[in-house]
Design a protein around this motif. Structure first.
Motif, PDB file in Angstrom:
ATOM      1  N   LYS A 198       1.049 -12.962  21.036  1.00 56.58           N
ATOM      2  CA  LYS A 198       1.477 -11.791  20.683  1.00 56.58           C
ATOM      3  C   LYS A 198       3.023 -11.920  20.662  1.00 56.58           C
ATOM      4  CE  LYS A 198      -2.309  -9.934  19.437  1.00 56.58           C
ATOM      5  NZ  LYS A 198      -2.838  -9.595  18.301  1.00 56.58           N
ATOM      6  N   MET A 199       3.658 -11.178  19.855  1.00 57.43           N
ATOM      7  CA  MET A 199       5.192 -10.779  20.131  1.00 57.43           C
ATOM      8  C   MET A 199       5.223  -9.361  21.203  1.00 57.43           C
ATOM      9  SD  MET A 199       7.250 -13.200  18.604  1.00 57.43           S
ATOM     10  CE  MET A 199       8.539 -12.390  18.786  1.00 57.43           C
ATOM     11  N   PHE A 200       5.888  -9.734  22.050  1.00 59.83           N
ATOM     12  CA  PHE A 200       6.482  -8.644  23.019  1.00 59.83           C
ATOM     13  C   PHE A 200       7.744  -8.579  22.905  1.00 59.83           C
ATOM     14  CE2 PHE A 200       2.599 -10.864  24.759  1.00 59.83           C
ATOM     15  CZ  PHE A 200       1.743  -9.743  25.063  1.00 59.83           C
ATOM     16  N   LYS A 201       8.093  -7.228  22.678  1.00 57.80           N
ATOM     17  CA  LYS A 201       9.807  -6.794  22.702  1.00 57.80           C
ATOM     18  C   LYS A 201       9.915  -5.892  23.600  1.00 57.80           C
ATOM     19  CE  LYS A 201      11.411  -4.190  19.105  1.00 57.80           C
ATOM     20  NZ  LYS A 201      12.089  -4.103  18.006  1.00 57.80           N
ATOM     21  N   VAL A 202      10.921  -6.106  24.634  1.00 55.67           N
ATOM     22  CA  VAL A 202      11.135  -5.231  25.969  1.00 55.67           C
ATOM     23  C   VAL A 202      12.541  -4.594  25.386  1.00 55.67           C
ATOM     24  CG1 VAL A 202      11.436  -5.104  28.457  1.00 55.67           C
ATOM     25  CG2 VAL A 202      10.043  -6.910  27.102  1.00 55.67           C
ATOM     26  N   VAL A 203      12.339  -3.073  25.537  1.00 53.19           N
ATOM     27  CA  VAL A 203      13.541  -2.482  25.083  1.00 53.19           C
ATOM     28  C   VAL A 203      13.807  -1.459  26.423  1.00 53.19           C
ATOM     29  CG1 VAL A 203      14.348  -0.764  23.515  1.00 53.19           C
ATOM     30  CG2 VAL A 203      12.847  -2.215  22.870  1.00 53.19           C
ATOM     31  N   VAL A 204      15.204  -1.259  26.657  1.00 54.23           N
ATOM     32  CA  VAL A 204      15.486  -0.539  27.852  1.00 54.23           C
ATOM     33  C   VAL A 204      15.452   0.733  27.262  1.00 54.23           C
ATOM     34  CG1 VAL A 204      17.498   0.098  29.281  1.00 54.23           C
ATOM     35  CG2 VAL A 204      16.599  -2.361  29.225  1.00 54.23           C
ATOM     36  N   GLU A 205      14.939   1.919  27.860  1.00 51.48           N
ATOM     37  CA  GLU A 205      15.164   3.291  27.316  1.00 51.48           C
ATOM     38  C   GLU A 205      16.057   3.910  28.553  1.00 51.48           C
ATOM     39  OE1 GLU A 205      11.244   5.287  27.186  1.00 51.48           O
ATOM     40  OE2 GLU A 205      10.839   4.313  25.571  1.00 51.48           O
ATOM     41  N   SER A 206      16.190   3.578  29.699  1.00 50.44           N
ATOM     42  CA  SER A 206      17.280   4.067  30.701  1.00 50.44           C
ATOM     43  C   SER A 206      17.355   3.115  31.913  1.00 50.44           C
ATOM     44  CB  SER A 206      17.029   5.398  31.468  1.00 50.44           C
ATOM     45  OG  SER A 206      15.660   5.219  32.184  1.00 50.44           O
ATOM     46  N   MET A 207      18.363   2.689  32.485  1.00 48.42           N
ATOM     47  CA  MET A 207      18.386   1.884  33.790  1.00 48.42           C
ATOM     48  C   MET A 207      19.689   1.950  34.588  1.00 48.42           C
ATOM     49  SD  MET A 207      18.054  -2.430  34.066  1.00 48.42           S
ATOM     50  CE  MET A 207      16.456  -2.165  34.006  1.00 48.42           C
ATOM     51  N   GLU A 208      19.644   2.326  35.745  1.00 52.88           N
ATOM     52  CA  GLU A 208      20.614   2.454  36.581  1.00 52.88           C
ATOM     53  C   GLU A 208      20.171   1.996  38.049  1.00 52.88           C
ATOM     54  OE1 GLU A 208      24.362   3.021  37.717  1.00 52.88           O
ATOM     55  OE2 GLU A 208      23.530   3.939  35.827  1.00 52.88           O
ATOM     56  N   VAL A 209      20.517   0.492  38.120  1.00 51.06           N
ATOM     57  CA  VAL A 209      20.076  -0.179  39.189  1.00 51.06           C
ATOM     58  C   VAL A 209      21.210  -0.825  40.150  1.00 51.06           C
ATOM     59  CG1 VAL A 209      18.479  -2.135  39.800  1.00 51.06           C
ATOM     60  CG2 VAL A 209      17.803  -0.386  38.284  1.00 51.06           C
ATOM     61  N   GLU A 210      21.081  -1.092  41.193  1.00 51.17           N
ATOM     62  CA  GLU A 210      22.186  -1.495  42.011  1.00 51.17           C
ATOM     63  C   GLU A 210      22.375  -2.997  41.474  1.00 51.17           C
ATOM     64  OE1 GLU A 210      23.231  -3.399  46.504  1.00 51.17           O
ATOM     65  OE2 GLU A 210      21.096  -2.685  45.991  1.00 51.17           O
ATOM     66  N   LYS A 211      23.770  -3.386  41.099  1.00 53.06           N
ATOM     67  CA  LYS A 211      24.295  -4.306  40.404  1.00 53.06           C
ATOM     68  C   LYS A 211      24.424  -5.298  41.438  1.00 53.06           C
ATOM     69  CE  LYS A 211      27.081  -6.221  37.045  1.00 53.06           C
ATOM     70  NZ  LYS A 211      28.289  -5.984  36.058  1.00 53.06           N
ATOM     71  N   SER A 212      23.953  -6.691  41.506  1.00 53.18           N
ATOM     72  CA  SER A 212      24.371  -7.865  42.205  1.00 53.18           C
ATOM     73  C   SER A 212      24.088  -9.170  41.548  1.00 53.18           C
ATOM     74  CB  SER A 212      23.414  -7.885  43.475  1.00 53.18           C
ATOM     75  OG  SER A 212      21.884  -8.026  42.998  1.00 53.18           O
ATOM     76  N   ARG A 213      24.802 -10.090  42.195  1.00 57.48           N
ATOM     77  CA  ARG A 213      24.892 -11.318  41.455  1.00 57.48           C
ATOM     78  C   ARG A 213      23.377 -11.815  41.042  1.00 57.48           C
ATOM     79  NH1 ARG A 213      27.236 -17.144  43.760  1.00 57.48           N
ATOM     80  NH2 ARG A 213      27.127 -18.260  41.786  1.00 57.48           N
ATOM     81  N   GLN A 214      23.079 -12.070  39.772  1.00 61.91           N
ATOM     82  CA  GLN A 214      21.732 -12.452  39.624  1.00 61.91           C
ATOM     83  C   GLN A 214      20.814 -11.571  39.709  1.00 61.91           C
ATOM     84  OE1 GLN A 214      21.071 -16.741  40.941  1.00 61.91           O
ATOM     85  NE2 GLN A 214      22.403 -17.474  39.167  1.00 61.91           N
ATOM     86  N   CYS A 215      20.998 -10.450  40.072  1.00 59.66           N
ATOM     87  CA  CYS A 215      19.982  -9.085  40.315  1.00 59.66           C
ATOM     88  C   CYS A 215      19.400  -9.635  41.508  1.00 59.66           C
ATOM     89  CB  CYS A 215      19.318  -8.853  39.223  1.00 59.66           C
ATOM     90  SG  CYS A 215      20.227  -8.546  37.571  1.00 59.66           S
ATOM     91  N   GLN A 216      19.854 -10.299  42.621  1.00 58.23           N
ATOM     92  CA  GLN A 216      19.000 -10.848  43.757  1.00 58.23           C
ATOM     93  C   GLN A 216      18.688  -9.450  44.770  1.00 58.23           C
ATOM     94  OE1 GLN A 216      21.428 -13.983  45.991  1.00 58.23           O
ATOM     95  NE2 GLN A 216      23.250 -12.452  45.534  1.00 58.23           N
ATOM     96  N   LEU A 217      19.375  -8.487  44.561  1.00 56.98           N
ATOM     97  CA  LEU A 217      19.206  -7.415  45.431  1.00 56.98           C
ATOM     98  C   LEU A 217      18.126  -6.596  45.096  1.00 56.98           C
ATOM     99  CD1 LEU A 217      22.779  -6.819  47.131  1.00 56.98           C
ATOM    100  CD2 LEU A 217      20.770  -8.005  48.104  1.00 56.98           C
ATOM    101  N   ASP A 218      18.550  -5.761  43.930  1.00 57.79           N
ATOM    102  CA  ASP A 218      17.384  -4.922  43.163  1.00 57.79           C
ATOM    103  C   ASP A 218      17.541  -5.334  41.918  1.00 57.79           C
ATOM    104  OD1 ASP A 218      17.675  -3.422  45.607  1.00 57.79           O
ATOM    105  OD2 ASP A 218      18.772  -1.749  44.917  1.00 57.79           O
ATOM    106  N   GLY A 219      16.254  -5.421  41.212  1.00 56.51           N
ATOM    107  CA  GLY A 219      16.231  -5.914  39.793  1.00 56.51           C
ATOM    108  C   GLY A 219      15.031  -6.177  39.260  1.00 56.51           C
ATOM    109  N   VAL A 220      14.982  -6.144  37.888  1.00 54.34           N
ATOM    110  CA  VAL A 220      13.730  -6.379  36.979  1.00 54.34           C
ATOM    111  C   VAL A 220      13.921  -7.711  36.494  1.00 54.34           C
ATOM    112  CG1 VAL A 220      12.463  -5.291  35.108  1.00 54.34           C
ATOM    113  CG2 VAL A 220      13.594  -3.618  36.482  1.00 54.34           C
TER     114      VAL A 220
END
Length: 279
Positions: A198-220
């Motif tokens: 199948k084709m899976f398309k992932v779209v952000v509707e909202s995102m406010e997450v702690e920013k870190s290098r390579q998202c190693q702290l908080d992240g999806v």
């Protein structure tokens, strides 16, 4: 689990500690709401604060026999004050001091206590969680059809079987508040026919997450198949940004957080279609 209470309050927390004392002591409660401290089943201190300002209540001097049991019950149910909204975070602290030595007053550490929590039967029970005790629950995923948003009924262990035309909405688990600390969640979206891509398309509707290098702290993380990471998401992302388009039999959404910074969180939309060759 942190909580705040609106209205009269409806939570109780019981704490128990074992003590080895033979001196005479005074116990003091600092609290918002109502509390009862007893020693070996006998009432020692009780009180109820007024409004949202913490109040102090002290016991008479008492001798505590060795291996005594102290039990503290608390409900966030202060006496209301006219024109003051009853919106406050519950406060309850227990202090002790030897008689005649107020300079030796000490806070009883929460970690030496055995904690339980239960709901009280009260007319004013309106409890609002500051975070979500079940952030990985399947209820944080909904499927959209022509009939609207419904709870998924085709999932097993957070694995959602998908057909072309399905649109999934997934949130971090604390949609109304900041997200939790120490969270690790995974949701997998798979082709209903395990042998067909199948084709899976992932779209952000909202995102406010702690920013870190390579998202190693908080992240999806968006993972194709078993281990192919196709996107790491943290910080702020504009709504309707397409962050991944994957052709395969499944994708996985992994969500992890650290102990410190907590932000508003995120919401993703996953659109499922047949690959172009199969249309």
């Amino acid at each position: 689990f942190r909580f705040s209470v609106l209205g009269g309050g409806a939570c109780s927390a019981a704490v128990v500690c074992l003590c080895r004392l033979e001196e005479r002591y005074v116990f003091t409660l600092e609290l918002t709401g109502k509390a009862l401290l007893d020693l070996n089943g006998e009432s020692l201190v009780e009180g109820q604060s007024i409004g949202s300002t913490p109040a102090l209540f002290s016991s008479d001097p008492v001798v505590v026999p060795p291996f005594s049991r102290l039990s503290l019950q608390h409900a966030h149910y202060p006496i209301p004050v006219a024109d003051e909204p009853l919106v406050a975070t519950a406060v309850v602290r227990l202090y002790w001091e030897p008689v005649g030595h107020p300079e030796r007053r000490e806070l009883v550490p929460a970690q030496v206590m055995i904690h339980t929590m239960s709901l009280l039967e009260t007319e004013a029970d309106h409890v609002v969680a500051v975070n979500d005790p079940n952030p990985c629950s399947a209820r944080n995923v909904a499927e959209h059809h022509d009939r609207g948003v419904v709870e998924p009924n085709d999932s097993r262990d957070n694995n959602y079987f998908s057909d072309a035309g399905d649109v999934w909405h997934i949130v971090d688990g604390s949609e109304e508040t900041d997200y939790n600390a120490h969270t690790e969640c995974s949701w997998r979206f798979s082709s209903r026919n395990g042998f067909v891509d199948k084709m899976f398309k992932v779209v952000v509707e909202s995102m406010e997450v702690e920013k870190s290098r390579q998202c190693q702290l908080d992240g999806v993380e968006i993972v194709e198949g078993a281990s192919n990471t196709v996107a790491r998401l943290c910080g702020s992302v504009a709504p309707e940004t397409v962050v991944a388009e994957v052709r395969g039999r499944s994708i996985r959404v992994d969500w992890k957080t650290s102990a410190l910074v907590h932000r508003a969180g995120w919401k993703l939309r996953i659109e499922v279609e047949d690959p172009p060759a199969l249309r």
